[in-house]
Design an enzyme around this catalytic site. Structure first.
Site, PDB file in Angstrom:
ATOM      1  N   GLU A  64       1.662   0.386  10.258  1.00 19.85           N
ATOM      2  CA  GLU A  64       0.235   0.107  10.458  1.00 19.85           C
ATOM      3  C   GLU A  64      -0.434   1.199  11.280  1.00 19.85           C
ATOM      4  O   GLU A  64      -1.192   0.957  12.211  1.00 19.85           O
ATOM      5  CB  GLU A  64       0.049  -1.284  11.031  1.00 19.85           C
ATOM      6  CG  GLU A  64       0.348  -2.274   9.920  1.00 19.85           C
ATOM      7  CD  GLU A  64       0.564  -3.693  10.358  1.00 19.85           C
ATOM      8  OE1 GLU A  64      -0.064  -4.071  11.341  1.00 19.85           O
ATOM      9  OE2 GLU A  64       1.341  -4.394   9.692  1.00 19.85           O
TER      10      GLU A  64
ATOM     11  N   LEU B 170       0.835  -1.212   0.000  1.00 17.59           N
ATOM     12  CA  LEU B 170       0.000   0.000   0.000  1.00 17.59           C
ATOM     13  C   LEU B 170       0.869   1.261   0.000  1.00 17.59           C
ATOM     14  O   LEU B 170       0.670   2.169  -0.801  1.00 17.59           O
ATOM     15  CB  LEU B 170      -0.911  -0.032   1.246  1.00 17.59           C
ATOM     16  CG  LEU B 170      -1.829   1.167   1.467  1.00 17.59           C
ATOM     17  CD1 LEU B 170      -2.910   1.243   0.387  1.00 17.59           C
ATOM     18  CD2 LEU B 170      -2.508   1.094   2.841  1.00 17.59           C
TER      19      LEU B 170
ATOM     20  N   ILE C 222       7.848  -2.316   1.981  1.00 19.09           N
ATOM     21  CA  ILE C 222       6.894  -3.425   1.956  1.00 19.09           C
ATOM     22  C   ILE C 222       7.523  -4.680   2.589  1.00 19.09           C
ATOM     23  O   ILE C 222       8.498  -5.235   2.059  1.00 19.09           O
ATOM     24  CB  ILE C 222       6.408  -3.715   0.514  1.00 19.09           C
ATOM     25  CG1 ILE C 222       5.872  -2.428  -0.131  1.00 19.09           C
ATOM     26  CG2 ILE C 222       5.357  -4.839   0.511  1.00 19.09           C
ATOM     27  CD1 ILE C 222       4.757  -1.714   0.631  1.00 19.09           C
TER      28      ILE C 222
ATOM     29  N   ILE D  68      17.615  -1.266  33.224  1.00 17.45           N
ATOM     30  CA  ILE D  68      17.925  -2.250  34.272  1.00 17.45           C
ATOM     31  C   ILE D  68      19.210  -3.014  33.948  1.00 17.45           C
ATOM     32  O   ILE D  68      20.000  -3.324  34.833  1.00 17.45           O
ATOM     33  CB  ILE D  68      16.717  -3.194  34.489  1.00 17.45           C
ATOM     34  CG1 ILE D  68      15.596  -2.410  35.181  1.00 17.45           C
ATOM     35  CG2 ILE D  68      17.114  -4.442  35.299  1.00 17.45           C
ATOM     36  CD1 ILE D  68      14.332  -3.175  35.476  1.00 17.45           C
TER      37      ILE D  68
ATOM     38  N   ARG E 294      22.258  -9.678  39.209  1.00 17.30           N
ATOM     39  CA  ARG E 294      23.247  -8.602  39.181  1.00 17.30           C
ATOM     40  C   ARG E 294      23.343  -7.945  40.561  1.00 17.30           C
ATOM     41  O   ARG E 294      22.317  -7.509  41.108  1.00 17.30           O
ATOM     42  CB  ARG E 294      22.821  -7.564  38.131  1.00 17.30           C
ATOM     43  CG  ARG E 294      23.618  -6.289  38.112  1.00 17.30           C
ATOM     44  CD  ARG E 294      24.993  -6.477  37.544  1.00 17.30           C
ATOM     45  NE  ARG E 294      25.726  -5.225  37.479  1.00 17.30           N
ATOM     46  CZ  ARG E 294      27.024  -5.145  37.289  1.00 17.30           C
ATOM     47  NH1 ARG E 294      27.738  -6.258  37.127  1.00 17.30           N
ATOM     48  NH2 ARG E 294      27.630  -3.992  37.226  1.00 17.30           N
TER      49      ARG E 294
ATOM     50  N   GLY F 188      21.658  -1.725  32.572  1.00 18.20           N
ATOM     51  CA  GLY F 188      22.764  -0.773  32.697  1.00 18.20           C
ATOM     52  C   GLY F 188      23.586  -0.735  31.406  1.00 18.20           C
ATOM     53  O   GLY F 188      23.038  -0.908  30.318  1.00 18.20           O
ATOM     54  N   GLY F 189      24.895  -0.563  31.549  1.00 15.41           N
ATOM     55  CA  GLY F 189      25.771  -0.465  30.369  1.00 15.41           C
ATOM     56  C   GLY F 189      25.654  -1.685  29.474  1.00 15.41           C
ATOM     57  O   GLY F 189      25.692  -1.574  28.241  1.00 15.41           O
TER      58      GLY F 189
HETATM   59  C1  LIG Z   1       9.947  -1.883   8.429  1.00 13.44           C
HETATM   60  C2  LIG Z   1       8.681  -1.375   7.824  1.00 13.44           C
HETATM   61  C3  LIG Z   1       7.770  -2.273   7.301  1.00 13.44           C
HETATM   62  C4  LIG Z   1       6.607  -1.807   6.683  1.00 13.44           C
HETATM   63  N1  LIG Z   1       5.754  -2.703   6.083  1.00 13.44           N
HETATM   64  C5  LIG Z   1       4.756  -2.236   5.292  1.00 13.44           C
HETATM   65  C6  LIG Z   1       3.989  -3.142   4.487  1.00 13.44           C
HETATM   66  O1  LIG Z   1       4.165  -4.354   4.532  1.00 13.44           O
HETATM   67  N2  LIG Z   1       3.051  -2.616   3.657  1.00 13.44           N
HETATM   68  C7  LIG Z   1       2.815  -1.274   3.571  1.00 13.44           C
HETATM   69  O2  LIG Z   1       1.963  -0.878   2.765  1.00 13.44           O
HETATM   70  N3  LIG Z   1       3.515  -0.391   4.332  1.00 13.44           N
HETATM   71  C8  LIG Z   1       4.477  -0.845   5.180  1.00 13.44           C
HETATM   72  N4  LIG Z   1       5.229   0.051   5.934  1.00 13.44           N
HETATM   73  C9  LIG Z   1       4.968   1.464   5.814  1.00 13.44           C
HETATM   74  C10 LIG Z   1       4.372   2.102   7.073  1.00 13.44           C
HETATM   75  O3  LIG Z   1       3.044   1.695   7.240  1.00 13.44           O
HETATM   76  C11 LIG Z   1       4.533   3.638   6.936  1.00 13.44           C
HETATM   77  O4  LIG Z   1       5.902   3.898   7.122  1.00 13.44           O
HETATM   78  C12 LIG Z   1       3.669   4.396   7.912  1.00 13.44           C
HETATM   79  O5  LIG Z   1       2.325   4.337   7.515  1.00 13.44           O
HETATM   80  C13 LIG Z   1       4.050   5.867   8.035  1.00 13.44           C
HETATM   81  O6  LIG Z   1       4.147   6.487   6.793  1.00 13.44           O
HETATM   82  P1  LIG Z   1       5.463   7.340   6.420  1.00 13.44           P
HETATM   83  O7  LIG Z   1       6.641   6.490   6.730  1.00 13.44           O
HETATM   84  O8  LIG Z   1       5.312   7.833   5.036  1.00 13.44           O
HETATM   85  O9  LIG Z   1       5.455   8.540   7.442  1.00 13.44           O
HETATM   86  P2  LIG Z   1       4.653   9.923   7.280  1.00 13.44           P
HETATM   87  O10 LIG Z   1       3.228   9.650   6.962  1.00 13.44           O
HETATM   88  O11 LIG Z   1       5.408  10.824   6.381  1.00 13.44           O
HETATM   89  O12 LIG Z   1       4.729  10.483   8.762  1.00 13.44           O
HETATM   90  C14 LIG Z   1       5.858  11.193   9.258  1.00 13.44           C
HETATM   91  C15 LIG Z   1       5.488  11.764  10.634  1.00 13.44           C
HETATM   92  O13 LIG Z   1       4.384  12.679  10.508  1.00 13.44           O
HETATM   93  C16 LIG Z   1       3.325  12.303  11.373  1.00 13.44           C
HETATM   94  N5  LIG Z   1       2.030  12.603  10.763  1.00 13.44           N
HETATM   95  C17 LIG Z   1       1.617  12.339   9.496  1.00 13.44           C
HETATM   96  N6  LIG Z   1       0.354  12.728   9.337  1.00 13.44           N
HETATM   97  C18 LIG Z   1      -0.067  13.238  10.532  1.00 13.44           C
HETATM   98  C19 LIG Z   1      -1.298  13.779  11.024  1.00 13.44           C
HETATM   99  N7  LIG Z   1      -2.388  13.870  10.261  1.00 13.44           N
HETATM  100  N8  LIG Z   1      -1.344  14.224  12.305  1.00 13.44           N
HETATM  101  C20 LIG Z   1      -0.258  14.104  13.106  1.00 13.44           C
HETATM  102  N9  LIG Z   1       0.912  13.602  12.706  1.00 13.44           N
HETATM  103  C21 LIG Z   1       1.015  13.153  11.446  1.00 13.44           C
HETATM  104  C22 LIG Z   1       3.514  10.797  11.559  1.00 13.44           C
HETATM  105  O14 LIG Z   1       2.864  10.319  12.732  1.00 13.44           O
HETATM  106  C23 LIG Z   1       5.027  10.683  11.619  1.00 13.44           C
HETATM  107  O15 LIG Z   1       5.459  10.985  12.910  1.00 13.44           O
HETATM  108  C24 LIG Z   1       6.351  -0.414   6.626  1.00 13.44           C
HETATM  109  C25 LIG Z   1       7.263   0.496   7.204  1.00 13.44           C
HETATM  110  C26 LIG Z   1       8.418   0.037   7.786  1.00 13.44           C
HETATM  111  C27 LIG Z   1       9.392   1.039   8.344  1.00 13.44           C
END
Ligand SMILES: Cc1cc2nc3c(=O)[nH]c(=O)nc-3n(C[C@H](O)[C@H](O)[C@H](O)COP(=O)(O)OP(=O)(O)OC[C@H]3O[C@@H](n4cnc5c(N)ncnc54)[C@H](O)[C@@H]3O)c2cc1C
Length: 404
Positions: free
Chosen positions: A380, A140, A172, A354, A285, A356-357
């Site tokens: 998610e 997505l 993804i 807990i 510890r 520590g280092g």
């Molecule tokens: C290891 C990993 C695995 C993943 N696996 C999948 C997967 O299998 N499939 C998939 O589709 N996606 C996957 N993702 C994507 C993940 O769901 C997104 O990274 C996530 O939805 C956040 O989007 P972004 O990284 O673009 O951050 P952004 O949307 O750019 O957000 C950046 C910051 O802005 C804040 N922010 C954004 N909008 C608002 C708002 N309206 N109000 C307040 N704060 C806001 C966010 O909370 C965040 O702190 C994965 C990500 C990682 C890192």
């Protein structure tokens, strides 16, 4: 961790014991045993190598881990949300990268098909996802469509009975190893937002679909995460999940709703494990001539951690039961994910404190889990997005009460 590790068996919820539940108890104890003997002893090795040995992946297939949430008629275990939550809290007591390997199949990568797939699509793919013969992924997120997932830029243009897809999906999970991709793309270019988005099922090997190398990540090393690249990728209209265009975003939200409950369980498992690790360390510890567990300030960290685990677990099981009884748990699922992921971060932080280092040094369980669990507050739905959702739904609920 030493060889005496036992996963923590919190007393089961109030599952009513029927013959089905007895077989579930058996399933749960087999999972517990697998995690204890086949995953926990290898978690450091996996972290270093950034790879889960195929022998362990095969063990996951043999145990049926890929198919827990898939209905029985398609070869899965057909677990309820409550049962799945109990399993999730067990499997994630080992480093969460293990669960990430099969978690797509028994979660987000099969759920779109389960909820909205056509009978033919279900018959074709679900048995192979359940057995682990195929690895699925859910594509997505895009470079400019993260929290705002409705801003999909990937296009799917209709040509005769086919669609031609172009775009890039990023972050993804399992993309580098996946065989089946649930890809979201905009089929109606005249509509912005959720309405013009469609979900497609695309097999690896389809011309025009490729995946990147896996990213180097802060944690959850061993879990392959990468990009999905679509360059004039041509698929039949039969590849549309459910057969009708324009419903993809609705499908994604249904899948994510269930996944948030799954994810809460996956946050609670590591916290359970870390409470056990903290207590073991605090007992052995010694400083100032006594075990550090004798100091009340250390006890406070242990008490707060166990308290928070218990609260998150209670909320999760209550929500899962509500979902199983057919109630709408959209807001509660957000609450579970938010509470459990934030709680897990705090517990991991206390675990490092807990130790520590030693807790800051590579190879220490607290160090590894601290890195691993950081992801939970990002994917998610970030914590901020869940807060916004909860606020929106709470205010809407209050308005309904007022106008009733
Ligand atoms: C290891 C990993 C695995 C993943 N696996 C999948 C997967 O299998 N499939 C998939 O589709 N996606 C996957 N993702 C994507 C993940 O769901 C997104 O990274 C996530 O939805 C956040 O989007 P972004 O990284 O673009 O951050 P952004 O949307 O750019 O957000 C950046 C910051 O802005 C804040 N922010 C954004 N909008 C608002 C708002 N309206 N109000 C307040 N704060 C806001 C966010 O909370 C965040 O702190 C994965 C990500 C990682 C890192």
């Amino acid at each position: 961790m030493n060889g005496h590790w036992q996963t923590i068996n919190y007393k089961q919820g109030n599952l009513i014991m029927t013959s089905t539940d007895q077989s579930f108890e058996h399933l749960l104890s087999s999972v517990r045993e697998f995690i204890r003997t086949e995953c926990i002893p290898y978690e450091k090795e996996v972290d270093l190598a950034d790879e889960i040995p195929e022998r362990i992946v095969q063990g996951m297939r043999d145990l049926g881990l890929f198919g827990h949430s898939i209905p029985r008629e398609f070869g899965g275990a057909g677990l309820t949300s409550e049962q799945l939550s109990l399993v999730n809290m067990e499997v994630s007591q080992a480093a969460t990268t293990f669960r990430a390997r099969f978690g797509g199949n028994t979660g987000i990568a099969s759920e779109s098909l389960i909820v909205d797939g056509t009978p033919d699509q279900k018959k074709k793919y679900l048995p192979k996802l359940a057995s682990g013969e195929l690895t699925g992924c859910f594509a997505l997120t895009e470079p400019n469509a993260g929290s705002d997932a409705t801003a999909q830029k990937t296009t799917a243009i209709k040509e005769g009975n086919e669609y031609i897809l172009n775009g890039t999906k990023c972050f993804i999970t399992n993309a580098p190893v996946a065989d089946l991709f649930t890809v979201f793309a905009r089929t109606d270019q005249t509509i912005k937002g959720a309405a013009g988005v469609t979900a497609f099922l695309i097999e690896r090997g389809t011309s025009g679909l490729s995946t990147s190398q896996r990213y180097q990540m802060m944690g959850q090393r061993g879990s392959p995460v990468g990009e999905v690249i679509l360059e004039n990728c041509r698929v039949s209209e039969n590849a549309i999940v459910g057969g009708r265009p324009g419903l993809g975003f609705r499908t994604a939200m249904k899948a994510l709703n269930k996944q948030r409950i799954n994810l809460a369980g996956l946050c609670i498992g590591p916290a359970i494990r870390l409470v056990k690790e903290m207590v073991d360390y605090a007992r052995t510890r010694e400083q100032f001539g006594q075990a550090i567990g004798e100091f009340q300030l250390v006890q406070q960290m242990i008490a707060e951690s166990n308290l928070e685990v218990y609260a998150a677990r209670a909320l999760l099981l209550e929500t899962a039961r509500k979902r199983d009884s057919g109630q709408d748990v959209t807001m509660e699922a957000s609450m579970c994910k938010l509470l459990a992921s934030e709680m897990c971060g705090r517990v991991a932080d206390r675990a490092v404190q807990i130790f520590g280092g030693a807790g800051y040094i590579a190879g220490n369980v607290a160090e590894q889990f601290y890195r691993d669990v950081r992801l939970f507050r990002l994917y998610e739905g970030t914590s901020q997005i869940h807060l916004v959702n909860i606020a929106k739904r709470t205010m809407a609920m209050m308005n309904e009460v007022k106008s009733a």
